[in-house]
Design an enzyme around this catalytic site. Structure first.
Site, PDB file in Angstrom:
ATOM      1  N   THR A  59       0.877  -1.296   0.092  1.00 33.52           N
ATOM      2  CA  THR A  59      -0.042  -0.009  -0.150  1.00 33.52           C
ATOM      3  C   THR A  59       0.733   1.101   0.010  1.00 33.52           C
ATOM      4  O   THR A  59       1.945   1.344   0.467  1.00 33.52           O
ATOM      5  CB  THR A  59      -0.850   0.140   1.223  1.00 33.52           C
ATOM      6  OG1 THR A  59      -1.740   1.465   1.052  1.00 33.52           O
ATOM      7  CG2 THR A  59      -0.390   0.288   2.470  1.00 33.52           C
ATOM      8  N   ASN A 117      -0.655   3.957   1.078  1.00 30.91           N
ATOM      9  CA  ASN A 117      -1.772   4.678   1.975  1.00 30.91           C
ATOM     10  C   ASN A 117      -1.279   4.489   3.337  1.00 30.91           C
ATOM     11  O   ASN A 117      -1.376   3.660   4.093  1.00 30.91           O
ATOM     12  CB  ASN A 117      -2.905   4.174   1.882  1.00 30.91           C
ATOM     13  CG  ASN A 117      -4.008   4.970   2.553  1.00 30.91           C
ATOM     14  OD1 ASN A 117      -3.878   5.356   3.672  1.00 30.91           O
ATOM     15  ND2 ASN A 117      -5.266   5.113   1.941  1.00 30.91           N
ATOM     16  N   ALA A 118      -0.782   5.480   4.129  1.00 32.35           N
ATOM     17  CA  ALA A 118      -0.224   5.644   5.364  1.00 32.35           C
ATOM     18  C   ALA A 118      -1.192   5.421   6.162  1.00 32.35           C
ATOM     19  O   ALA A 118      -1.015   4.788   7.690  1.00 32.35           O
ATOM     20  CB  ALA A 118       0.470   6.868   5.657  1.00 32.35           C
ATOM     21  N   HIS A 119      -2.363   5.698   6.083  1.00 32.63           N
ATOM     22  CA  HIS A 119      -3.610   5.325   7.070  1.00 32.63           C
ATOM     23  C   HIS A 119      -4.079   4.110   7.052  1.00 32.63           C
ATOM     24  O   HIS A 119      -4.069   3.515   8.195  1.00 32.63           O
ATOM     25  CB  HIS A 119      -4.892   6.406   6.665  1.00 32.63           C
ATOM     26  CG  HIS A 119      -4.780   7.682   6.526  1.00 32.63           C
ATOM     27  ND1 HIS A 119      -4.841   8.352   7.459  1.00 32.63           N
ATOM     28  CD2 HIS A 119      -4.655   8.428   5.622  1.00 32.63           C
ATOM     29  CE1 HIS A 119      -4.583   9.783   7.343  1.00 32.63           C
ATOM     30  NE2 HIS A 119      -4.514   9.678   5.874  1.00 32.63           N
ATOM     31  N   ASP A 177      -7.902  -3.781  -1.169  1.00 29.33           N
ATOM     32  CA  ASP A 177      -8.673  -3.101  -2.063  1.00 29.33           C
ATOM     33  C   ASP A 177      -9.856  -2.807  -1.402  1.00 29.33           C
ATOM     34  O   ASP A 177     -10.440  -3.802  -0.722  1.00 29.33           O
ATOM     35  CB  ASP A 177      -8.554  -3.434  -3.313  1.00 29.33           C
ATOM     36  CG  ASP A 177      -8.754  -2.284  -4.268  1.00 29.33           C
ATOM     37  OD1 ASP A 177      -8.304  -1.203  -4.057  1.00 29.33           O
ATOM     38  OD2 ASP A 177      -9.808  -2.300  -5.208  1.00 29.33           O
ATOM     39  N   PHE A 213      -9.701   8.666   7.370  1.00 27.67           N
ATOM     40  CA  PHE A 213      -9.246   9.005   6.340  1.00 27.67           C
ATOM     41  C   PHE A 213     -10.473   8.917   5.414  1.00 27.67           C
ATOM     42  O   PHE A 213     -11.585   8.271   5.675  1.00 27.67           O
ATOM     43  CB  PHE A 213      -7.854   8.622   5.723  1.00 27.67           C
ATOM     44  CG  PHE A 213      -8.018   7.065   5.492  1.00 27.67           C
ATOM     45  CD1 PHE A 213      -8.048   6.117   6.447  1.00 27.67           C
ATOM     46  CD2 PHE A 213      -8.254   6.619   4.177  1.00 27.67           C
ATOM     47  CE1 PHE A 213      -8.025   4.811   6.116  1.00 27.67           C
ATOM     48  CE2 PHE A 213      -8.283   5.319   3.958  1.00 27.67           C
ATOM     49  CZ  PHE A 213      -8.188   4.315   4.684  1.00 27.67           C
ATOM     50  N   GLY A 214     -10.331   9.367   4.164  1.00 28.40           N
ATOM     51  CA  GLY A 214     -11.203   8.904   2.876  1.00 28.40           C
ATOM     52  C   GLY A 214     -12.684   9.471   3.360  1.00 28.40           C
ATOM     53  O   GLY A 214     -13.247  10.548   3.756  1.00 28.40           O
ATOM     54  N   ASP A 218     -14.513   8.383   5.766  1.00 29.54           N
ATOM     55  CA  ASP A 218     -14.617   8.150   7.114  1.00 29.54           C
ATOM     56  C   ASP A 218     -15.691   9.233   7.976  1.00 29.54           C
ATOM     57  O   ASP A 218     -16.752   9.089   8.512  1.00 29.54           O
ATOM     58  CB  ASP A 218     -13.596   8.087   8.218  1.00 29.54           C
ATOM     59  CG  ASP A 218     -12.870   6.654   8.043  1.00 29.54           C
ATOM     60  OD1 ASP A 218     -13.639   5.721   7.437  1.00 29.54           O
ATOM     61  OD2 ASP A 218     -11.888   6.673   8.498  1.00 29.54           O
ATOM     62  N   ARG A 252     -11.827  -3.161   7.244  1.00 33.23           N
ATOM     63  CA  ARG A 252     -10.467  -3.400   7.172  1.00 33.23           C
ATOM     64  C   ARG A 252     -10.060  -4.215   8.506  1.00 33.23           C
ATOM     65  O   ARG A 252      -9.277  -5.151   8.530  1.00 33.23           O
ATOM     66  CB  ARG A 252      -9.661  -2.367   7.124  1.00 33.23           C
ATOM     67  CG  ARG A 252      -7.909  -2.404   7.131  1.00 33.23           C
ATOM     68  CD  ARG A 252      -7.078  -1.547   6.248  1.00 33.23           C
ATOM     69  NE  ARG A 252      -7.663  -0.963   5.215  1.00 33.23           N
ATOM     70  CZ  ARG A 252      -8.491   0.106   5.048  1.00 33.23           C
ATOM     71  NH1 ARG A 252      -8.747   0.861   6.042  1.00 33.23           N
ATOM     72  NH2 ARG A 252      -8.840   0.546   3.816  1.00 33.23           N
TER      73      ARG A 252
HETATM   74  P1  ITT Z   1      -3.462   1.805  -1.791  1.00 31.14           P
HETATM   75  O1  ITT Z   1      -4.036   1.173  -3.170  1.00 31.14           O
HETATM   76  O2  ITT Z   1      -1.959   2.278  -2.077  1.00 31.14           O
HETATM   77  O3  ITT Z   1      -3.610   0.576  -0.798  1.00 31.14           O
HETATM   78  P2  ITT Z   1      -5.884   3.627  -1.847  1.00 31.14           P
HETATM   79  O4  ITT Z   1      -6.014   4.712  -1.003  1.00 31.14           O
HETATM   80  O5  ITT Z   1      -5.620   3.746  -3.202  1.00 31.14           O
HETATM   81  O6  ITT Z   1      -4.274   3.017  -1.291  1.00 31.14           O
HETATM   82  P3  ITT Z   1      -7.989   1.768  -1.910  1.00 31.14           P
HETATM   83  O7  ITT Z   1      -7.935   1.730  -3.599  1.00 31.14           O
HETATM   84  O8  ITT Z   1      -7.951   0.443  -1.249  1.00 31.14           O
HETATM   85  O9  ITT Z   1      -6.866   2.697  -1.413  1.00 31.14           O
HETATM   86  O10 ITT Z   1      -9.234   2.515  -1.652  1.00 31.14           O
HETATM   87  C1  ITT Z   1     -10.039   3.607  -2.160  1.00 31.14           C
HETATM   88  C2  ITT Z   1     -10.536   4.663  -1.426  1.00 31.14           C
HETATM   89  O11 ITT Z   1     -11.608   4.074  -0.680  1.00 31.14           O
HETATM   90  C3  ITT Z   1      -9.529   5.508  -0.395  1.00 31.14           C
HETATM   91  O12 ITT Z   1      -8.900   6.419  -1.217  1.00 31.14           O
HETATM   92  C4  ITT Z   1     -10.292   6.036   0.515  1.00 31.14           C
HETATM   93  O13 ITT Z   1     -10.938   7.199  -0.098  1.00 31.14           O
HETATM   94  C5  ITT Z   1     -11.361   4.935   0.478  1.00 31.14           C
HETATM   95  N1  ITT Z   1     -11.294   4.264   1.700  1.00 31.14           N
HETATM   96  C6  ITT Z   1     -10.482   3.130   1.752  1.00 31.14           C
HETATM   97  N2  ITT Z   1     -10.344   2.555   3.006  1.00 31.14           N
HETATM   98  C7  ITT Z   1     -11.459   3.528   3.770  1.00 31.14           C
HETATM   99  C8  ITT Z   1     -11.633   3.670   5.244  1.00 31.14           C
HETATM  100  O14 ITT Z   1     -11.171   2.663   6.008  1.00 31.14           O
HETATM  101  N3  ITT Z   1     -12.065   4.693   5.592  1.00 31.14           N
HETATM  102  C9  ITT Z   1     -12.732   5.693   4.675  1.00 31.14           C
HETATM  103  N4  ITT Z   1     -12.328   5.525   3.439  1.00 31.14           N
HETATM  104  C10 ITT Z   1     -11.615   4.517   2.976  1.00 31.14           C
END
Ligand code: ITT
Length: 191
Positions: free
Chosen positions: A8, A10-12, A69, A149-150, A152, A178
């Site tokens: 990944t 994604n640091a979160h 993912d 993040f994202g 949430d 997750r």
């Molecule tokens: P990697 O592929 O590098 O792991 P990414 O951010 O692209 O990181 P994903 O494709 O799995 O990760 O995730 C898609 C999006 O879904 C991510 O950018 C967030 O906006 C959202 N997301 C994923 N997990 C989340 C969470 O636990 N809480 C809130 N939003 C989340």
């Protein structure tokens, strides 16, 4: 301690997974194995993308690894943003723009049910296995909270009246997509 690469950028995610996996594992990052480019996520499903990311790392390093993912699946939007969750509003990972678009798309909708789904692909000695974790909930009408993040700030898990972004990391991990997927992963790894 078992060494395993978590694919990944994604640091979160990394922090969440570390907290759930605990001390039995040493998580190795992509940077640490020399992978600095973005891994192309060309699949049409979460399962495909998790697999693509894990295989990418295994083919280049030969090391045991896993990738997650994750997608937010909203019932009233036919499952969107789903596999396109990262790039819902723009080409990049713009959380604010994604949340603003989600609120716009949900305007006037009474059915606000949604779920987060995480698929993890694990590759050990070349053998791939998948696990998943799901949390049901609904999309709030306004954003709240600053943790996580994202999406949430907009996601209220079933049985709660606060968003994931209003929860501590431990609270979110205990019930999240997750957190559940990583618990399942632990079960597979310990077998
Ligand atoms: P990697 O592929 O590098 O792991 P990414 O951010 O692209 O990181 P994903 O494709 O799995 O990760 O995730 C898609 C999006 O879904 C991510 O950018 C967030 O906006 C959202 N997301 C994923 N997990 C989340 C969470 O636990 N809480 C809130 N939003 C989340």
């Amino acid at each position: 301690m078992k060494r395993i690469v978590f694919a990944t950028n994604n640091a979160h995610k990394l922090a969440e997974v570390k907290a759930v996996l605990g001390n039995d594992f040493e998580l190795v990052t992509l940077k640490e194995v020399g992978i600095t480019e973005d891994i192309p996520e060309t699949g049409e499903t979460l399962d495909e993308n998790a697999s693509i990311k894990a295989r990418y790392v295994y083919e280049r390093t030969g090391l045991d690894c896993f990738a997650d993912d994750t997608g937010l699946e909203v019932v009233a939007l036919g499952g969107a943003p789903g596999v396109h969750s990262a790039r819902y509003a723009t080409d990049g990972h713009d959380f604010a723009a994604n949340n603003a678009k989600l609120l716009r798309e949900m305007e006037g909708k009474t059915d606000r049910r949604a779920r987060f789904r995480t698929v993890i692909s694990l590759i050990r000695s070349g053998v791939e296995e998948q696990v998943e974790g799901i949390v049901e909930g609904h999309i709030a009408t306004t954003m709240s909270g600053s943790e996580g993040f994202g999406y949430d700030p907009l996601f209220i898990p079933e049985g709660y009246d606060i968003s994931f972004a209003e929860m501590s990391a431990d609270q979110k991990n205990a019930i999240s997509h997750r957190g559940r997927a990583v618990e399942a992963l632990k079960g597979v790894i310990k077998r």
